[in-house]
Write a protein that holds these residues in place. Sequence first.
Motif, short mmCIF file in Angstrom:
data_model
loop_
_atom_site.label_atom_id
_atom_site.label_comp_id
_atom_site.label_asym_id
_atom_site.label_seq_id
_atom_site.Cartn_x
_atom_site.Cartn_y
_atom_site.Cartn_z
N PRO A 28 -3.48 24.91 18.33
CA PRO A 28 -4.05 25.88 17.05
C PRO A 28 -3.58 27.54 17.42
O PRO A 28 -2.78 27.76 16.35
CB PRO A 28 -5.42 25.95 16.60
N LEU A 29 -3.87 27.66 18.94
CA LEU A 29 -3.42 29.48 18.63
C LEU A 29 -2.05 29.78 19.47
O LEU A 29 -2.13 30.46 19.72
CB LEU A 29 -5.16 30.18 19.26
N MET A 59 -15.36 35.30 18.24
CA MET A 59 -15.53 34.01 18.14
C MET A 59 -15.57 33.99 19.46
O MET A 59 -15.86 32.99 20.41
CB MET A 59 -14.89 33.12 18.25
N GLY A 60 -15.41 34.72 20.82
CA GLY A 60 -14.74 34.99 22.48
C GLY A 60 -13.84 35.05 22.61
O GLY A 60 -13.77 35.08 23.88
N TYR A 61 -12.39 35.06 22.39
CA TYR A 61 -11.23 35.70 22.67
C TYR A 61 -11.07 36.70 23.81
O TYR A 61 -11.74 37.65 22.57
CB TYR A 61 -10.40 35.11 21.83
N THR A 62 -10.43 37.29 24.24
CA THR A 62 -10.63 38.20 25.31
C THR A 62 -9.75 39.47 24.33
O THR A 62 -8.17 38.44 23.85
CB THR A 62 -10.80 38.09 26.46
N ILE A 118 -16.84 44.32 14.45
CA ILE A 118 -18.09 43.68 13.73
C ILE A 118 -17.26 44.77 12.23
O ILE A 118 -18.12 44.51 11.51
CB ILE A 118 -18.97 45.37 14.83
N TYR A 149 -26.26 40.43 15.88
CA TYR A 149 -24.70 41.25 16.65
C TYR A 149 -25.61 41.91 18.47
O TYR A 149 -24.61 41.81 18.88
CB TYR A 149 -23.80 42.38 15.91
N LEU A 161 -22.49 41.29 20.43
CA LEU A 161 -21.05 41.65 19.85
C LEU A 161 -21.42 43.12 19.69
O LEU A 161 -20.90 43.68 19.54
CB LEU A 161 -20.66 41.28 18.36
N LYS A 162 -22.66 43.38 20.04
CA LYS A 162 -23.28 45.22 20.60
C LYS A 162 -24.07 45.75 21.28
O LYS A 162 -24.37 44.59 21.26
CB LYS A 162 -23.85 45.72 18.60
N ASN A 189 -15.77 40.39 29.57
CA ASN A 189 -15.51 39.07 30.01
C ASN A 189 -15.92 38.31 29.74
O ASN A 189 -16.05 36.94 29.15
CB ASN A 189 -14.29 39.23 30.36
N SER A 237 -17.37 37.32 26.25
CA SER A 237 -16.31 36.73 25.75
C SER A 237 -16.82 35.09 25.90
O SER A 237 -16.67 34.29 25.09
CB SER A 237 -15.28 37.13 25.52
N SER A 238 -16.46 35.08 27.25
CA SER A 238 -17.04 33.67 27.72
C SER A 238 -18.46 33.37 27.19
O SER A 238 -18.17 32.12 27.00
CB SER A 238 -16.96 34.03 29.20
N ARG A 251 -20.38 33.97 23.97
CA ARG A 251 -19.50 33.75 22.34
C ARG A 251 -18.76 32.29 22.33
O ARG A 251 -18.99 31.20 21.44
CB ARG A 251 -18.97 34.64 22.79
N LYS A 252 -18.26 32.21 23.17
CA LYS A 252 -17.19 31.13 23.20
C LYS A 252 -17.07 29.61 23.57
O LYS A 252 -16.97 28.74 22.80
CB LYS A 252 -15.71 31.57 23.91
N PHE A 267 -20.70 30.99 15.06
CA PHE A 267 -20.88 32.22 14.45
C PHE A 267 -20.75 32.23 13.06
O PHE A 267 -18.80 31.16 12.75
CB PHE A 267 -19.89 33.56 15.40
N ALA A 273 -9.37 25.76 16.10
CA ALA A 273 -9.20 27.42 16.53
C ALA A 273 -10.32 28.12 17.35
O ALA A 273 -10.00 28.99 18.44
CB ALA A 273 -8.88 28.39 15.55
N ALA A 274 -11.25 27.92 17.42
CA ALA A 274 -12.20 28.06 18.22
C ALA A 274 -12.11 27.53 20.07
O ALA A 274 -13.05 28.06 20.33
CB ALA A 274 -13.56 27.59 17.65
N ILE A 275 -11.70 26.25 19.76
CA ILE A 275 -11.83 25.61 21.25
C ILE A 275 -10.11 26.31 21.47
O ILE A 275 -10.11 25.37 23.03
CB ILE A 275 -12.91 24.86 21.23
N ASN A 276 -9.34 26.18 20.95
CA ASN A 276 -8.01 25.88 21.07
C ASN A 276 -7.08 24.74 21.96
O ASN A 276 -6.94 24.94 22.96
CB ASN A 276 -7.62 27.64 22.00
N ASP A 277 -8.38 23.72 21.51
CA ASP A 277 -7.96 22.34 21.85
C ASP A 277 -7.14 21.70 20.78
O ASP A 277 -7.87 21.69 19.60
CB ASP A 277 -8.67 21.81 22.79
N ARG A 308 -16.27 24.99 12.11
CA ARG A 308 -15.43 26.30 12.97
C ARG A 308 -16.97 26.12 14.30
O ARG A 308 -16.47 26.17 15.67
CB ARG A 308 -14.51 27.31 12.83
#
Lengths: 368, 227
Positions: A3-4, A275-278, A360, B51, B56-57, B77, B80-81, B83-84, B89, B108-112, B153
């Motif tokens: 997808p990306l 969503m967690g992408y860096t 945010i 957040y 996120l915050k 990182n 991010s990991s 959250r992913k 969310f 897209a959330a898992i890019n798979d 998602r």
Amino acid sequence: MKPLSSFKYVIRNKKKVQSLVLSICIGIFLVCFPTMIINQCTYLSKDTYEKPLSIYSFVIKNNTPISDATINTIKNNENTEKILPAGRSSLELPILIGKTSSDLIHLRAADINYFTNKLNLKLVEGKLPDNNTLAAIVIHKKVALSNGIKLNDLLFENVPVVAIIDGPSVINFISIPRLYSDDANVIRNEGMLVISKEGKIKELNNFLETMPIDELTVYNINTATQNDKKSTSILYLVSYVLEILVIIVLSITLGNINYINMHHRKRELGVLLAMGYTKKQLYKKLIKEAIICCILGYFAGICLTISTGWILNAAVWSGQGKEIPLWDPTTLLLTLFIPVFVIIFSVIPAVKALKNTDCIEIIEGTTL
Amino acid sequence: MLFECKNLNLVYDEGKDMQTYALKNINLSIEENKFIGIIGPSGCGKSSLLYCLSGLKVPSTGSAYYKNISLKTLDPNEKSSLRKNEFGFIFQKHFLIDYMTVMENVLAAINDNSAESKKKALALLERLDIGNVADKKPHQLSGGQNQKVAIARALINNPKVIFADELTASLDHSNAKEVMKILEEYKDRATIIVVTHDEAILKNADEVIHLWDGSIKAIDTRGLAAL
């Protein structure tokens, strides 16, 4: 396709990326096409001077007649295959960006036959002159086409063109009856063609350069290459300047387009960050997209240049003996700098914008 | 405890004369597999708390802990990991990617794009009653359908925590009810943290945190339904 995937972005956003691809394509064309026209001049120069001079050198009488001792030294040198009494003048050769000249070698008729064989030149029209012929001209097809010369046309007021030849070396011959009279005298007072033994031209040239300069001037592949470099260096300079200008203009323009595109994609990138992408992953995605667009634009530009050249060659220039070379690796490499620099400079604003992106703010709708 | 907040403060305009406390001295604990509501009027700090909990915050002082790890100690990182892989969310706006199909947006959330992931995404979409629009683009869908896609998602990575910020704000009453019903089904597999100002959608919540002016006014551990 994931997808990306960057390919997916390019495929799904044709309208957005077409300006990038088209700009690169036109930029490549703007550099490549003039360079190909310059190449027509340099390639022809190589065909006209450097290729023939890879098997012989020309020795021309200087202030005093060439002495018999010198003639014998040259004749008996281990790298000399043969010496031929000869003179040298030239025929005009119009090219796409002006005019150049092509050698017209004064030879005996029998030597013309020997020499055309040596240079792999093929007779395409007419008949090579024989010993009984009076003055006659054998002309290369390219020179004939570019000057509009046909078989049996009279040049220099009354010398007929008796044959048209074709082959890798662009060279012309004139058989002059006075060359038959006294070989030694012709050599002394005009000059000679010194044919080298197979693969020995370098050694022969080194030897000829040791000859007395008051008697003779040597015109060989080194002289031709130097002359060629002098005349084409300015043309290539123009081509380099053009390339630098194209890189600057494209980098600024595409940098702005990328920045605007990036602004429009803030929501997408912001939510991916949340969503967690860096940011590193997203930088890579943006850079890959730019690389894909630049590569597409590069190949589109090369295709546009080659097809334009092919059409113009077929429609106009072939008939005039002025075909441009369609495939030149040096030009392709030279223009490769355009996408490389454009990728670097145009991606910077997009990457900077992403660096300052706070997901945010995007989620809360304060930066959209 | 899955989440803990200890003396958590979030201050805007830090270092300036007039500081604004978005969150003031927040102390709370959240257990696993609970449905948590965060409720309060606009500007009371509900989203800020969400957040901070999701990393996120970064709080100005104090800490938010996830599985006893201070989120402050994680580098970007690692956050991010987290959250992913562990969080899902859902925002007030769906934030779907316009050039992707519904299916691609979910993935897209898992890019798979493996067959297995597609099957799972389709199952989620079907559960949300939008399986028939998997190949459509977001602009071809209604607001409610888009929000359902955003929910799919958020669920595709089997999150341990689902953060939902005003997820029903753009939905009509029946759609809001339906969406909450689906979300509640995940209660036994994930902790659901829903920020809202609509009490009605929290009737099945295990705990409701009432915020007022950045502070916790009350924590209703029985849920609104029990009141």
